[in-house]
Every structure is written in C-alpha cells, then in structure tokens.
Design a protein around this motif. Sequence first.
Motif, PDB file in Angstrom:
ATOM      1  N   PRO A  29       0.704  -1.381   0.072  1.00  0.00           N
ATOM      2  CA  PRO A  29      -0.180   0.090   0.143  1.00  0.00           C
ATOM      3  C   PRO A  29       0.823   1.381  -0.096  1.00  0.00           C
ATOM      4  CG  PRO A  29      -0.292  -1.307   2.076  1.00  0.00           C
ATOM      5  CD  PRO A  29       0.540  -2.110   1.049  1.00  0.00           C
ATOM      6  N   PHE A  30       1.982   1.305   0.648  1.00  0.00           N
ATOM      7  CA  PHE A  30       2.963   2.453   0.509  1.00  0.00           C
ATOM      8  C   PHE A  30       3.539   2.603  -0.925  1.00  0.00           C
ATOM      9  CE2 PHE A  30       7.011   4.380   0.896  1.00  0.00           C
ATOM     10  CZ  PHE A  30       6.884   5.461   1.785  1.00  0.00           C
ATOM     11  N   ASN A  31       3.733   1.773  -1.510  1.00  0.00           N
ATOM     12  CA  ASN A  31       4.414   2.046  -2.905  1.00  0.00           C
ATOM     13  C   ASN A  31       3.478   2.189  -3.797  1.00  0.00           C
ATOM     14  OD1 ASN A  31       7.197   1.585  -1.962  1.00  0.00           O
ATOM     15  ND2 ASN A  31       7.470  -0.422  -2.995  1.00  0.00           N
ATOM     16  N   ASN A  32       2.229   1.673  -3.637  1.00  0.00           N
ATOM     17  CA  ASN A  32       1.128   1.892  -4.618  1.00  0.00           C
ATOM     18  C   ASN A  32       0.885   3.337  -4.608  1.00  0.00           C
ATOM     19  OD1 ASN A  32       0.600  -0.370  -5.420  1.00  0.00           O
ATOM     20  ND2 ASN A  32      -1.001  -0.978  -4.012  1.00  0.00           N
ATOM     21  N   LYS A  33       0.822   3.986  -3.210  1.00  0.00           N
ATOM     22  CA  LYS A  33       0.463   5.374  -3.071  1.00  0.00           C
ATOM     23  C   LYS A  33       1.753   6.180  -3.706  1.00  0.00           C
ATOM     24  CE  LYS A  33      -0.623   9.024   0.502  1.00  0.00           C
ATOM     25  NZ  LYS A  33      -0.903   9.036   1.905  1.00  0.00           N
ATOM     26  N   GLN A  60      18.957  -0.468 -13.318  1.00  0.00           N
ATOM     27  CA  GLN A  60      19.200  -0.666 -11.633  1.00  0.00           C
ATOM     28  C   GLN A  60      19.623   0.793 -11.170  1.00  0.00           C
ATOM     29  OE1 GLN A  60      18.274  -3.526  -9.717  1.00  0.00           O
ATOM     30  NE2 GLN A  60      18.156  -1.810  -8.457  1.00  0.00           N
ATOM     31  N   GLU A  61      20.695   1.127 -12.069  1.00  0.00           N
ATOM     32  CA  GLU A  61      21.441   2.182 -11.300  1.00  0.00           C
ATOM     33  C   GLU A  61      20.386   3.498 -11.231  1.00  0.00           C
ATOM     34  OE1 GLU A  61      22.304   0.500 -13.700  1.00  0.00           O
ATOM     35  OE2 GLU A  61      24.014  -0.661 -12.681  1.00  0.00           O
ATOM     36  N   GLU A  62      19.595   3.802 -12.150  1.00  0.00           N
ATOM     37  CA  GLU A  62      18.561   4.725 -12.275  1.00  0.00           C
ATOM     38  C   GLU A  62      17.605   4.619 -11.059  1.00  0.00           C
ATOM     39  OE1 GLU A  62      15.356   7.014 -14.960  1.00  0.00           O
ATOM     40  OE2 GLU A  62      16.894   5.679 -15.949  1.00  0.00           O
ATOM     41  N   TYR A  63      17.169   3.614 -10.895  1.00  0.00           N
ATOM     42  CA  TYR A  63      16.219   3.219  -9.736  1.00  0.00           C
ATOM     43  C   TYR A  63      16.743   3.189  -8.286  1.00  0.00           C
ATOM     44  CZ  TYR A  63      12.681  -0.139  -7.631  1.00  0.00           C
ATOM     45  OH  TYR A  63      11.629  -0.315  -6.820  1.00  0.00           O
ATOM     46  N   ASP A  64      18.014   2.886  -8.279  1.00  0.00           N
ATOM     47  CA  ASP A  64      18.615   2.819  -6.799  1.00  0.00           C
ATOM     48  C   ASP A  64      18.841   4.273  -6.567  1.00  0.00           C
ATOM     49  OD1 ASP A  64      18.663   0.217  -6.735  1.00  0.00           O
ATOM     50  OD2 ASP A  64      21.111  -0.117  -7.299  1.00  0.00           O
ATOM     51  N   VAL A  65      19.173   5.354  -7.292  1.00  0.00           N
ATOM     52  CA  VAL A  65      19.454   6.699  -6.891  1.00  0.00           C
ATOM     53  C   VAL A  65      18.077   7.080  -6.716  1.00  0.00           C
ATOM     54  CG1 VAL A  65      19.801   9.040  -8.229  1.00  0.00           C
ATOM     55  CG2 VAL A  65      21.318   7.088  -8.649  1.00  0.00           C
ATOM     56  N   MET A  66      16.953   6.981  -7.379  1.00  0.00           N
ATOM     57  CA  MET A  66      15.487   7.380  -6.761  1.00  0.00           C
ATOM     58  C   MET A  66      15.270   6.560  -5.543  1.00  0.00           C
ATOM     59  SD  MET A  66      12.119   6.062  -6.310  1.00  0.00           S
ATOM     60  CE  MET A  66      12.337   4.734  -7.416  1.00  0.00           C
ATOM     61  N   TRP A  71      12.868   7.646  -2.037  1.00  0.00           N
ATOM     62  CA  TRP A  71      11.949   6.711  -1.454  1.00  0.00           C
ATOM     63  C   TRP A  71      12.138   6.502  -0.152  1.00  0.00           C
ATOM     64  CZ3 TRP A  71      12.435   1.754   0.549  1.00  0.00           C
ATOM     65  CH2 TRP A  71      11.266   0.955   0.853  1.00  0.00           C
ATOM     66  N   TRP A  72      13.548   6.379   0.208  1.00  0.00           N
ATOM     67  CA  TRP A  72      14.089   5.967   1.674  1.00  0.00           C
ATOM     68  C   TRP A  72      13.467   7.281   2.660  1.00  0.00           C
ATOM     69  CZ3 TRP A  72      14.426   1.764   3.875  1.00  0.00           C
ATOM     70  CH2 TRP A  72      14.986   0.623   3.521  1.00  0.00           C
TER      71      TRP A  72
END
Length: 217
Positions: A29-33, A60-66, A71-72
Amino acid sequence: MIGVSQYESKLVFLDLDDMTLDLRGSIIPFNNKFFGITITPEQYAGNWRNTPWASNYNSQEEYDVMIKNEWWPSVIKAGLYENVRAMPDARPVLLRLQKCGVPFAAITSRPEKIQNATMVCLERELADIQLQDVVFMGDRGHGAPKGEVVAQMGGVMLMDDVYDQIKSATDCRVMGLLFGNAPDVIDVQADEGNLLYRAKNWLDAESTILQMLGNAV
C-alpha cells in the motif's frame, strides 16, 4: 532428536523482510501510493524489473538513485519499518527452536539508516527471541550476497526467501533454506546434496531446520 548441546554451536542466520517480518502488508500500500499505481500481492516481486513500480526506470542504477534520494526519506518519515508485523507462526516457531538451544542471528538487505526502526520492530514483534547479531547489508549495494558474510561469521545456515541469496550461501558451503512459495522460487527443488532445502512456511520450516542442524558437521 539430537541433544541441545549439539545445537548450541550451529548459528542460524535469518532474513527479515518477507520471511521473518511481513513487509508486504506494509510496503505494497505504501508503494502504490508513492508511485501512483495499484498492484496486488500476487504481483509483488523482489526483482526490480519484475516490480511494476520500476517500470519507469531504465536501469538498476537509475532506480537505486531514486530509492536512495526519494523513497527512503519518505519511508523513514512514514515510520513504515517500525510498524511491520511478524510473519504468521514465525515467533512461536523461533521460540520453540530457541528453547531447543538453536542460536539465531538476523541478516537483512536493509541499510543501516533504518537500524533504529528495525530494532524497535524486532523488540516488539520478537521480544523473547535472542538474536546474537543483526547484520545490515543494504549499504553494500542492491542485493549484496549474504552467503560470504554468514560463512565469515560462523553461520552454518541461511534462511531466506530469495534464491540468489541461498545460492550465495551454498556456494560458501553454508546450508540454505529457501522459504515460501513466491512465483520466483516456487519451482526451485530441494537439493540436499548441494545443501539446498525448502520450506513453504514457518511450521514447515521448524522440522526442516532441526533436520538441517542434525546434518551439520
């Protein structure tokens, strides 16, 4: 059943998310929002390319930067990891095994930045389970292999819901117990000759852990 004294030197390392702690109930639910999409528990997957949340990222690198920069901070602000609950039957099974003399440690792909939140959760959900250590692997990179660390720390067994992590253990001659029936592991077969075991759930894992420790040199 072998004697308690024969268990005491056989340290078992436990993965946390989606195995010992039920992250899915909070993270979906957190990620859906957060990402503005809707997925079901059946669509949830650990591999980033198989996760619909990652569909807008090219690598993967672009995703990890986000994840690191956006996200964190949102996760920490929401207190998500403090409020995660234990998986069904995890606590009673661990408690029974602990009473048999089985020693436990935890190893997780979480980063150290959520160490405090993790400990708050563990102290609430597994208050009477004694963990010799809690190792945070997330700062070593996405999906950093746990097997070598488990071997270096004297572990005889790793229990995890991710096949690649179990493989990293068996490659180091550490027994691996692959947990659950997620789509990415459901077809993986036990191979005791190569130190690979399977457990569908915690009740299934209980007898398998005792069997594995009985086989440990």
